[in-house]
Enzyme design. Structure first.
Site, PDB file in Angstrom:
ATOM      1  N   LEU A 248     -87.564 122.714 -40.802  1.00 16.83           N
ATOM      2  CA  LEU A 248     -86.478 121.915 -40.230  1.00 16.83           C
ATOM      3  C   LEU A 248     -86.937 120.467 -40.252  1.00 16.83           C
ATOM      4  O   LEU A 248     -88.033 120.155 -39.772  1.00 16.83           O
ATOM      5  CB  LEU A 248     -86.183 122.326 -38.787  1.00 16.83           C
ATOM      6  N   ASP A 249     -86.129 119.592 -40.808  1.00 21.10           N
ATOM      7  CA  ASP A 249     -86.495 118.177 -40.828  1.00 21.10           C
ATOM      8  C   ASP A 249     -86.706 117.668 -39.401  1.00 21.10           C
ATOM      9  O   ASP A 249     -86.135 118.196 -38.440  1.00 21.10           O
ATOM     10  CB  ASP A 249     -85.417 117.348 -41.515  1.00 21.10           C
ATOM     11  N   ARG A 250     -87.488 116.635 -39.272  1.00 20.51           N
ATOM     12  CA  ARG A 250     -87.887 116.131 -37.962  1.00 20.51           C
ATOM     13  C   ARG A 250     -86.690 115.788 -37.080  1.00 20.51           C
ATOM     14  O   ARG A 250     -86.691 116.048 -35.872  1.00 20.51           O
ATOM     15  CB  ARG A 250     -88.785 114.894 -38.136  1.00 20.51           C
ATOM     16  N   LEU A 251     -85.639 115.199 -37.650  1.00 15.25           N
ATOM     17  CA  LEU A 251     -84.485 114.758 -36.859  1.00 15.25           C
ATOM     18  C   LEU A 251     -83.453 115.856 -36.638  1.00 15.25           C
ATOM     19  O   LEU A 251     -82.443 115.636 -35.974  1.00 15.25           O
ATOM     20  CB  LEU A 251     -83.825 113.551 -37.519  1.00 15.25           C
ATOM     21  N   VAL A 252     -83.704 117.048 -37.201  1.00 15.74           N
ATOM     22  CA  VAL A 252     -82.789 118.182 -37.062  1.00 15.74           C
ATOM     23  C   VAL A 252     -83.259 119.058 -35.907  1.00 15.74           C
ATOM     24  O   VAL A 252     -84.459 119.236 -35.685  1.00 15.74           O
ATOM     25  CB  VAL A 252     -82.741 118.998 -38.369  1.00 15.74           C
TER      26      VAL A 252
END
Length: 390
Positions: free
Chosen positions: A173-177
Site C-alpha cells: 500500500l502506498d504511503r499516502l493510501v
C-alpha cells in the site's frame, strides 16, 4: 573559525563516537522511541549506523567526494568533519579525507538519524490469527522500513506498541493510501500468499473519493501505466503503445452528490499508482490527489465542495473516539526530550529538513482482499460519507 577551535571540535567528535550507543537494523523499536505533538507522530532522533558497499562507479573517488556527490542531503563540510572524527569509516577503520575507495569495500556512516513524521494515528488490529495479522493502515505511514523511514512504519509501530514481530507484509500500500493491510506471521505463510497473488488468484477492492459525477454504469479502463522513477509519478498510455506496462481497472460508482463521487475500484493488474492514474485518465481523479489533479480539475472540484475541503485534514485520519483517546494519552505520556548532536544538520528540529507536518492522506482506501478460500476486510473511512450539495 580558528585552527585550535576546529581541533577541539574534532576531538569532541571522536570522544562522542566512543560514548554513543549506535543502533543497527537489528535494534527493535520501543514505545518510548516516539514523541506525539499536535496530532503528529515523531521518532526521537537516534544514533544509527548506515552500511553500504562501494559500487564500481564509486571506486576511485575520495571518501569525501563520494559522499558529497552521492548523498547530497548534507553539505560538503559535514562530510569532511565526519571523516576526520571517525563517523565515516571504511572496512571498520578510520581513514583520511583523501582516502581513495575501492570496489566492494564496506562503508559505515554513523549518523544522528531523524525520521520523517507521520500522522499520529493508531494502527488498529482487525484480525489476529495464528499465521495471519490484518490491520487498518493509516495514511502517511509507510508499510515497512524504506528510505528515511524505519521506526515510523507499520511494521515498526506494530513491534513497538504490540510486540508483534516478525511480520511479513503480503501486499503493498502506498504511503499516502490507507486501509486493509495483510501481514503473514511466518515466512511460509507469506510465500503462500505471494504465490496466489502472482498466480492471479487474489481480488482487490479499494474505494476512492473522486472529482465530479462518476458514470452510473460500470467503467473498465484499459491503459498502459508508464512509471517515471525520477519524477515519482506514472502516466497512462494507449493500450497498443510501446510505452509502459499493460494495466486494467474496473470502476463502479457507489454514490455521488454531483460535485464528488465515491467509487469502488478493482485493479485487475498491479502497477505503480494504477488506480490514481486510471481515475485521472477517466476524467475523475481522486479529489485531493495533488500529484495527478490538473488546474482545470481543481476549479471543477471547488464548485460546491468547500465544506468537504475544509474538513480534509481531519477526515483522512480514520480515527474513532477510542483511537483519539489513545493518541491523546500518548501525547501526555511521551517524553519530549532528546539529545542534540553538535554535528547533526537536522538538530534541533525533530523532523529532517524538507519534510512538513501538514501532509494529508489520499482519499484512497483498501477495503478488501480475497483469495481462493479466504477474505479479509477493513471498515470504510469517514471521508466515504458524502455531504449532499444544495
Amino acid at each position: 573559525m580558528n585552527k585550535r577551535k576546529r581541533e577541539e571540535e574534532e576531538e569532541e567528535g571522536i570522544r562522542m563516537g566512543t560514548d554513543i550507543v549506535w543502533q543497527t537494523p537489528a535494534n527493535p523499536p520501543h514505545p518510548h522511541d516516539y514523541i506525539f505533538r499536535n496530532g503528529i507522530r515523531y521518532v526521537k532522533p537516534y544514533y544509527f549506523e548506515f552500511i553500504a558497499h562501494v559500487k564500481n562507479r564509486w571506486a576511485g573517488k575520495t571518501i569525501v567526494d563520494l559522499f558529497a556527490q552521492e548523498f547530497k542531503g548534507r553539505p560538503y563540510e559535514y562530510y569532511v568533519s565526519a571523516v576526520k572524527c571517525g563517523r565515516i569509516q571504511v572496512d571498520g577503520e578510520r581513514v583520511s579525507v583523501s582516502y581513495i575507495v575501492k570496489s566492494s569495500q564496506k562503508i559505515s556512516h554513523f549518523v544522528h538519524r531523524h525520521e520523517p513524521p507521520v500522522m499520529a494515528c493508531e494502527v488498529p488490529i482487525l484480525q489476529k490469527e495464528l499465521d495471519v495479522l490484518t490491520v487498518c493502515k493509516p495514511a502517511s505511514v509507510p508499510v515497512h522500513p524504506c528510505g528515511q523511514y524505519r521506526k515510523n512504519t507499520v511494521v515498526g509501530i506494530l513491534q513497538a506498541e504490540h510486540g508483534l514481530a516478525p511480520v511479513f507484509p503480503v501486499h503493498r500500500l502506498d504511503r499516502l493510501v490507507s486501509g486493509l493491510l495483510i501481514l503473514a506471521r511466518n515466512a511460509s505463510k507469506a510465500d503462500i500468499f505471494r504465490q496466489q497473488i502472482e498466480g492471479g488468484l487474489v481480488r482487490k477492492k479499494y474505494i476512492a473519493r473522486v472529482v465530479g459525477e462518476f458514470p452510473k454504469d460500470e467503467l473498465v479502463v484499459d491503459a498502459n501505466i508508464d512509471y517515471n522513477a525520477r519524477e515519482g509519478r506514472s502516466t497512462a498510455e494507449v493500450r497498443d503503445s510501446a510505452k509502459g506496462k499493460a494495466a486494467s481497472t474496473k470502476f463502479t460508482r457507489i454514490s455521488s452528490n454531483g460535485a464528488q463521487s465515491i467509487v469502488l475500484c478493482e485493479p485487475i493488474t498491479g502497477r505503480t499508482h494504477q488506480i490514481r492514474v486510471h481515475l485521472k485518465h477517466s476524467g475523475h481523479p481522486i479529489a485531493n490527489d495533488m500529484l495527478y489533479i490538473s488546474d482545470e480539475t481543481v476549479d471543477r472540484s471547488s464548485k460546491g465542495s468547500s465544506a468537504d475541503r475544509s474538513a480534509c485534514t481531519s477526515a483522512t485520519a480514520l480515527t474513532s473516539s477510542i483511537e483519539e483517546k489513545v493518541v491523546n494519552d500518548c501525547e501526555e505520556k511521551s517524553n519530549v526530550g532528546f539529545s542534540i548532536d553538535p554535528m547533526c544538520t537536522n538538530c534541533p528540529n525533530l523532523a529532517p529538513k524538507g519534510y512538513d507536518t501538514d501532509e494529508e492522506g489520499l482519499w484512497l482506501h483498501c477495503i478488501q482482499y480475497s483469495g481462493p478460500d479466504w477474505t479479509y476486510e477493513c471498515p470504510y473511512p469517514d471521508w466515504a460519507k458524502l455531504t449532499q450539495t444544495t
